[in-house]
Enzyme design. Structure first.
Site, PDB file in Angstrom:
ATOM      1  N   GLY A   1       0.839  -1.208   0.000  1.00 60.09           N
ATOM      2  CA  GLY A   1       0.000   0.000   0.000  1.00 60.09           C
ATOM      3  C   GLY A   1       0.865   1.246   0.000  1.00 60.09           C
TER       4      GLY A   1
ATOM      5  N   ILE B   1       5.678  -8.263   7.239  1.00 59.53           N
ATOM      6  CA  ILE B   1       5.908  -9.582   7.844  1.00 59.53           C
ATOM      7  C   ILE B   1       5.420 -10.667   6.896  1.00 59.53           C
ATOM      8  CG2 ILE B   1       5.714  -8.746  10.225  1.00 59.53           C
ATOM      9  CD1 ILE B   1       2.923 -10.215  10.280  1.00 59.53           C
ATOM     10  N   ASP B   2       4.583 -10.286   5.928  1.00 62.21           N
ATOM     11  CA  ASP B   2       3.900 -11.287   5.092  1.00 62.21           C
ATOM     12  C   ASP B   2       4.795 -11.888   4.011  1.00 62.21           C
ATOM     13  OD1 ASP B   2       1.654 -10.520   6.523  1.00 62.21           O
ATOM     14  OD2 ASP B   2       0.993  -9.098   4.999  1.00 62.21           O
TER      15      ASP B   2
ATOM     16  N   MET C   1      -1.192 -14.709  10.334  1.00 53.59           N
ATOM     17  CA  MET C   1      -1.353 -13.628   9.351  1.00 53.59           C
ATOM     18  C   MET C   1      -0.642 -13.977   8.047  1.00 53.59           C
ATOM     19  SD  MET C   1      -0.965 -10.069  11.391  1.00 53.59           S
ATOM     20  CE  MET C   1      -2.353  -9.335  12.249  1.00 53.59           C
TER      21      MET C   1
ATOM     22  N   ARG D   1      -9.803 -26.856  19.021  1.00 56.46           N
ATOM     23  CA  ARG D   1      -9.590 -25.518  19.578  1.00 56.46           C
ATOM     24  C   ARG D   1      -8.884 -24.642  18.552  1.00 56.46           C
ATOM     25  NH1 ARG D   1     -12.589 -27.337  22.835  1.00 56.46           N
ATOM     26  NH2 ARG D   1     -12.321 -27.516  25.092  1.00 56.46           N
TER      27      ARG D   1
ATOM     28  N   ARG E   1       3.498  -9.519  14.878  1.00 59.24           N
ATOM     29  CA  ARG E   1       4.075  -8.230  14.496  1.00 59.24           C
ATOM     30  C   ARG E   1       4.853  -7.593  15.642  1.00 59.24           C
ATOM     31  NH1 ARG E   1      -0.565  -5.579  11.145  1.00 59.24           N
ATOM     32  NH2 ARG E   1      -0.382  -3.870  12.620  1.00 59.24           N
TER      33      ARG E   1
HETATM   34  O1  F6P Z   1       0.455  -6.859   6.260  1.00 61.13           O
HETATM   35  C1  F6P Z   1       0.733  -7.142   7.577  1.00 61.13           C
HETATM   36  C2  F6P Z   1      -0.480  -7.592   8.286  1.00 61.13           C
HETATM   37  O2  F6P Z   1      -0.073  -7.880   9.585  1.00 61.13           O
HETATM   38  C3  F6P Z   1      -1.248  -8.755   7.639  1.00 61.13           C
HETATM   39  O3  F6P Z   1      -0.610  -9.983   7.852  1.00 61.13           O
HETATM   40  C4  F6P Z   1      -2.591  -8.602   8.274  1.00 61.13           C
HETATM   41  O4  F6P Z   1      -3.614  -9.124   7.451  1.00 61.13           O
HETATM   42  C5  F6P Z   1      -2.753  -7.123   8.392  1.00 61.13           C
HETATM   43  O5  F6P Z   1      -1.459  -6.569   8.394  1.00 61.13           O
HETATM   44  C6  F6P Z   1      -3.503  -6.701   9.625  1.00 61.13           C
HETATM   45  O6  F6P Z   1      -3.576  -5.322   9.672  1.00 61.13           O
HETATM   46  P1  F6P Z   1      -4.202  -4.447  10.857  1.00 61.13           P
HETATM   47  O7  F6P Z   1      -3.056  -3.665  11.407  1.00 61.13           O
HETATM   48  O8  F6P Z   1      -5.182  -3.578  10.158  1.00 61.13           O
HETATM   49  O9  F6P Z   1      -4.815  -5.345  11.848  1.00 61.13           O
END
Ligand code: F6P
Length: 374
Positions: free
Chosen positions: A126, A148-149, A191, A287, A296
């Site tokens: 982005g 992180i992705d 994530m 579970r 993160r």
């Molecule tokens: O892009 C990093 C990330 O942590 C994704 O893995 C996750 O979908 C998204 O950001 C979550 O973002 P937010 O900060 O809006 O919860």
């Protein structure tokens, strides 16, 4: 001939990732070494767009003292935001409706008012689009990739990924004993957005039994079949790692929310869906653990710190060399620069015939592929 640089600014945008502070430190020290003044913008670009919200005016001087001892800290000392995207900025109209406006012209103008000669923008896909727009509007700029992705193309990897995979691996490791003790199915949601890198790498490293990733649409009956096979072998527990973007064949990703000013939908919830279906088919106690933002947070690994420091220093070297409108990228063993226009909008997916996927299959891990016989 480009003007000589005297002042640069750095912004950190999008979701935070372990290593951002290391980039800030590297940019600050490398800039100071060249006699440049270095500034940090608060909360992505919010410090420029809404300076009245900040006692310090939304843009602060970064010095050697200010960035001392931050390399190992998670988060970003500048703050970040993945709301209020400057190209889709939510503006409330008098009738209460929200209109999205593009405020990138304002960002460039404000940077020039602050006499900033060049910008180091740190962020994911982005933020890369915003960098492209700012550069097109005349801002001298180098982008540092962050996520992180691990879903950014044109760079082998970014900082943050190693820390996230390490934590997810430890999380899954910890679930083995409790799953085995209770004879349960444990579903771990991680994530990664539309890419399955975190799920794949942590799932293989932590010996999951099932890994569900967006790149391989799954069949829930194959997940149930794996659970049954393990039961039949006397293994009464099963660990399922599911990427937040995974989806069944013919199905859709589970979206948690779509928010104004945030072009991306927020994923999340696939773990519960998978668990409910497993319960219904197998009648086993199941579970769910959602690792979410734990991936993160925390201290960046040594590898991520090093990547981040290298990226930050390379951004400053690049600016000095006259690079502009480029993204720092890792092409082992070195960093290089790729035009932002070539990196924008290109998502890096897990190659389903890659050796990590093959390794998983050789170890007996199933992806519950809907489209193949297993
Ligand atoms: O892009 C990093 C990330 O942590 C994704 O893995 C996750 O979908 C998204 O950001 C979550 O973002 P937010 O900060 O809006 O919860």
């Amino acid at each position: 001939m480009t003007n000589k640089i005297k002042r640069i600014a750095i912004s950190t945008g999008g979701g935070d990732a372990p290593g951002l502070n290391a980039v800030i430190r590297a940019v600050t020290l490398s800039g100071e070494k060249r006699g440049w003044k270095v500034y940090g913008i608060r909360d992505g670009y919010n410090g420029l767009l809404s300076p009245e919200e900040y006692e310090d005016g939304g843009i602060i001087r970064l010095t050697r003292d200010r960035v001392r001892g931050i390399t190992h800290l998670g988060g970003t000392i500048l703050g970040t935001s993945n709301r209020n995207h400057p190209m889709h900025y939510p503006l409330e109209l008098p009738d209460g409706t929200i209109e999205e406006v593009d405020r990138t012209d304002e960002i460039v103008r404000t940077l020039w008012l602050h006499k900033i000669d060049a910008l180091v923008s740190v962020g994911g896909d982005g933020s890369l689009v915003i960098s492209g727009a700012l550069h097109d509007k005349g801002m001298r700029l180098i982008h540092v990739p962050k996520t992180i992705d691990n879903d950014l193309d044109k760079t082998d990897v970014t900082f943050g990924f190693d820390t996230a995979v390490g934590f997810a691996t430890e999380g899954v490791d910890r679930l083995h004993s409790t799953a085995a003790s209770h004879g349960r199915v444990m579903v771990v949601e991680v994530m990664g957005r539309y890419a399955g890198w975190i799920a794949l790498h942590s799932g293989v490293a932590a010996s999951a039994d099932v890994i569900l990733i967006p790149e391989i649409p799954y069949d829930i009956n194959k997940v149930a079949q794996k659970i049954k096979e393990r039961d039949d072998m006397g293994r009464h527990f099963t660990i399922v790692v599911v990427a937040e973007g995974a989806k069944p064949a013919g199905g859709t990703t589970v979206v948690h929310a779509k928010e104004a000013g945030k072009p991306d939908e927020r994923l999340g919830g696939i773990g519960e869906k998978v668990a409910a279906e497993i319960r219904a088919i197998t009648e086993k106690e199941t579970r769910v653990v959602v690792l979410g933002h734990l991936l993160r947070g925390g201290t960046p690994t040594a590898l991520d710190r090093l990547r981040a420091l290298r990226f930050g220093a390379a951004a400053v070297r690049g600016l000095e060399e006259g690079q502009d409108g480029v993204m720092v990228a890792l092409e082992p063993p070195n960093v290089k620069y790729v035009p932002i226009s070539e990196a924008i909008g290109k998502m890096k997916h897990v190659p389903i015939d890659g050796d990590t996927v093959m390794t998983a299959r050789d170890l007996g891990i199933t992806f519950a592929d809907a489209n193949t016989k297993e």
